[in-house]
Write a protein that holds these residues in place. Structure first.
Motif, PDB file in Angstrom:
ATOM      1  N   UNK A  23      -5.100   3.324   0.099  1.00 10.72           N
ATOM      2  CA  UNK A  23      -4.811   3.475   1.536  1.00 10.72           C
ATOM      3  C   UNK A  23      -4.771   4.944   1.965  1.00 10.72           C
ATOM      4  N   UNK A  24      -5.065   5.856   1.026  1.00  9.63           N
ATOM      5  CA  UNK A  24      -5.162   7.263   1.391  1.00  9.63           C
ATOM      6  C   UNK A  24      -3.905   8.088   1.214  1.00  9.63           C
ATOM      7  N   UNK A  25      -2.850   7.517   0.638  1.00 14.16           N
ATOM      8  CA  UNK A  25      -1.626   8.286   0.418  1.00 14.16           C
ATOM      9  C   UNK A  25      -1.787   9.218  -0.789  1.00 14.16           C
ATOM     10  N   UNK A  42      -4.442   7.037 -16.787  1.00 15.82           N
ATOM     11  CA  UNK A  42      -5.904   6.993 -16.898  1.00 15.82           C
ATOM     12  C   UNK A  42      -6.459   5.722 -16.275  1.00 15.82           C
ATOM     13  N   UNK A  43      -5.741   4.614 -16.467  1.00 18.41           N
ATOM     14  CA  UNK A  43      -6.163   3.357 -15.851  1.00 18.41           C
ATOM     15  C   UNK A  43      -6.171   3.439 -14.342  1.00 18.41           C
ATOM     16  N   UNK A  44      -5.112   4.052 -13.779  1.00 16.75           N
ATOM     17  CA  UNK A  44      -5.040   4.248 -12.327  1.00 16.75           C
ATOM     18  C   UNK A  44      -6.216   5.098 -11.854  1.00 16.75           C
ATOM     19  N   UNK A  45      -6.515   6.151 -12.601  1.00 12.08           N
ATOM     20  CA  UNK A  45      -7.616   7.043 -12.224  1.00 12.08           C
ATOM     21  C   UNK A  45      -8.968   6.329 -12.290  1.00 12.08           C
ATOM     22  N   UNK A  46      -9.143   5.478 -13.302  1.00  8.72           N
ATOM     23  CA  UNK A  46     -10.423   4.758 -13.411  1.00  8.72           C
ATOM     24  C   UNK A  46     -10.622   3.799 -12.233  1.00  8.72           C
ATOM     25  N   UNK A  47      -9.537   3.223 -11.733  1.00  9.96           N
ATOM     26  CA  UNK A  47      -9.644   2.290 -10.604  1.00  9.96           C
ATOM     27  C   UNK A  47      -9.877   3.036  -9.296  1.00  9.96           C
ATOM     28  N   UNK A  49     -10.302   6.538  -8.856  1.00 12.65           N
ATOM     29  CA  UNK A  49     -10.999   7.834  -8.958  1.00 12.65           C
ATOM     30  C   UNK A  49     -10.074   9.010  -8.622  1.00 12.65           C
ATOM     31  N   UNK A  50      -8.763   8.745  -8.581  1.00 11.29           N
ATOM     32  CA  UNK A  50      -7.775   9.803  -8.329  1.00 11.29           C
ATOM     33  C   UNK A  50      -6.674   9.681  -9.373  1.00 11.29           C
ATOM     34  N   UNK A  51      -6.334  10.806 -10.010  1.00 12.34           N
ATOM     35  CA  UNK A  51      -5.193  10.803 -10.926  1.00 12.34           C
ATOM     36  C   UNK A  51      -3.977  11.315 -10.163  1.00 12.34           C
ATOM     37  N   UNK A  52      -2.950  10.474  -9.995  1.00 17.36           N
ATOM     38  CA  UNK A  52      -1.772  10.942  -9.257  1.00 17.36           C
ATOM     39  C   UNK A  52      -1.035  12.020 -10.051  1.00 17.36           C
TER      40      UNK A  52
END
Length: 337
Positions: A23-25, A42-47, A49-52
């Motif tokens: 959602x852009x946060x 890494x899983x979040x980033x793969x989904x 494309x951004x690593x928090x």
């Protein structure tokens, strides 16, 4: 806008981070890795494309919490998942639960109420209703004396938030959720408890995979159609989306009260044996299980009336029990392969 997600590498937290980033946060994750893994980042980033941004902080460390919010003073909101969450474990080790679940909440609230805006989503639980007198459970149902220390920490947490909101700039949504299950459709993130699972579905998937000899069904003499406990099982992605909607509600100042409460569930109760049968159907696996004595702290039956979340929050669960179980099984197979 910058949103802090505490416990953001955990099961529900990681799925919520994905939905927030979609959602852009801008998301900052706090986690102490006590029941999660850095691999989740890494899983979040793969989904997405951004690593928090990630901060390894134990929220029981008051000074660390203070220092974090001095650095991140431009935070627009906090979604607070960080807590110990197993009913059985809380009965065995109540002091761990009171320290972890209450102290961390207090320290976070102390800091965010110093900020320009204090928007706070609290990960609450249907356990606050205890054994409700009437099904399905509405938000107006009386909060019963807690059956477990875990449930009590959620009740106390809610009371703290109400008290703080009366005298500060705090605006909060308390999300009382029922039983989260499933995994992201990408199989990049899912439920991966450390050690022996405390919840039904990961124990089912681990047993089906052969990691556990058999599943224990705690009691078959309850006053339910098949004698086993009934719960409302909700897909974790549905749950994650509700947190984003609730945060947007606060940010856009659409909340009608300083503290609002919403049940999150499907509105349908399923017994333990029904869940086992549904899993066998979607997986094609025969599940070995045995009936064992009841477990202390378990309520007989709990499923949600979701009308308020549907009508006021504008949220509705989209996934069925079978779809959620199929995603959990797909995730288990991926993790073990």
């Amino acid at each position: 806008m910058k949103i802090v997600v505490t416990g953001g590498l955990g099961f529900i937290g990681s799925h919520t981070v994905v939905e927030l980033q979609n959602e852009g946060f801008e998301v900052v994750v706090i986690d102490n890795l006590s029941n999660s893994s850095l691999d989740v980042l890494d899983g979040i980033e793969r989904i997405t494309k951004i690593k928090p941004l990630f901060e390894n902080i134990d929220l029981r460390n008051k000074l660390a919490v203070q220092n974090f919010f001095k650095t991140h003073h431009d935070v627009a909101g906090v979604i607070h998942f960080a807590a110990s969450k197993a009913v059985g474990e809380s009965v065995d080790d109540p002091l761990l639960y009171y320290e972890n679940n209450i102290n961390a909440l207090v320290y976070v609230l102390q800091e965010i109420t110093k900020l320009q805006q204090a928007n706070f989503i609290f990960s609450s639980s249907c356990t606050v209703y205890g054994q409700a007198e009437k099904m399905p459970i509405t938000e107006d149902a009386s909060v019963q004396p807690a059956i477990s220390p875990y449930g009590n920490t959620k009740q106390i947490g809610e009371e703290i938030i109400f008290d703080v909101a009366k005298v500060t700039n705090l605006n909060s949504v308390l999300l009382r959720y029922f039983n989260p299950i499933g995994a992201h459709s990408s199989t990049e993130i899912g439920e991966l408890p450390l050690g022996v699972p405390q919840n039904l579905v990961p124990f089912i998937t681990q047993t089906a995979f052969g990691l556990r000899k058999e599943l224990s069904v705690f009691g078959n003499d309850y006053p339910t159609p098949d004698g086993t406990c009934i719960r409302d099982y909700i897909h974790v992605v549905d749950l994650a989306k509700a947190h984003v909607i609730a945060m947007q509600r606060l940010l856009n100042k659409r909340n009608l009260d300083k503290v609002e409460i919403f049940n999150l569930g499907t509105g349908k109760g399923s017994s333990v044996l029904e869940v086992i049968n549904a899993f066998e159907k979607v997986s094609g696996q025969k599940l070995p299980y045995k009936i064992v004595p009841r477990r202390e702290g378990d309520v007989i039956m709990a499923y949600a009336n979701t009308d308020k979340a549907n009508d006021v929050l504008g949220w509705k669960a989209a996934f069925s029990l079978e779809e959620a179980l199929a995603s959990a099984w797909k995730w288990e197979q991926k993790v073990r392969s």
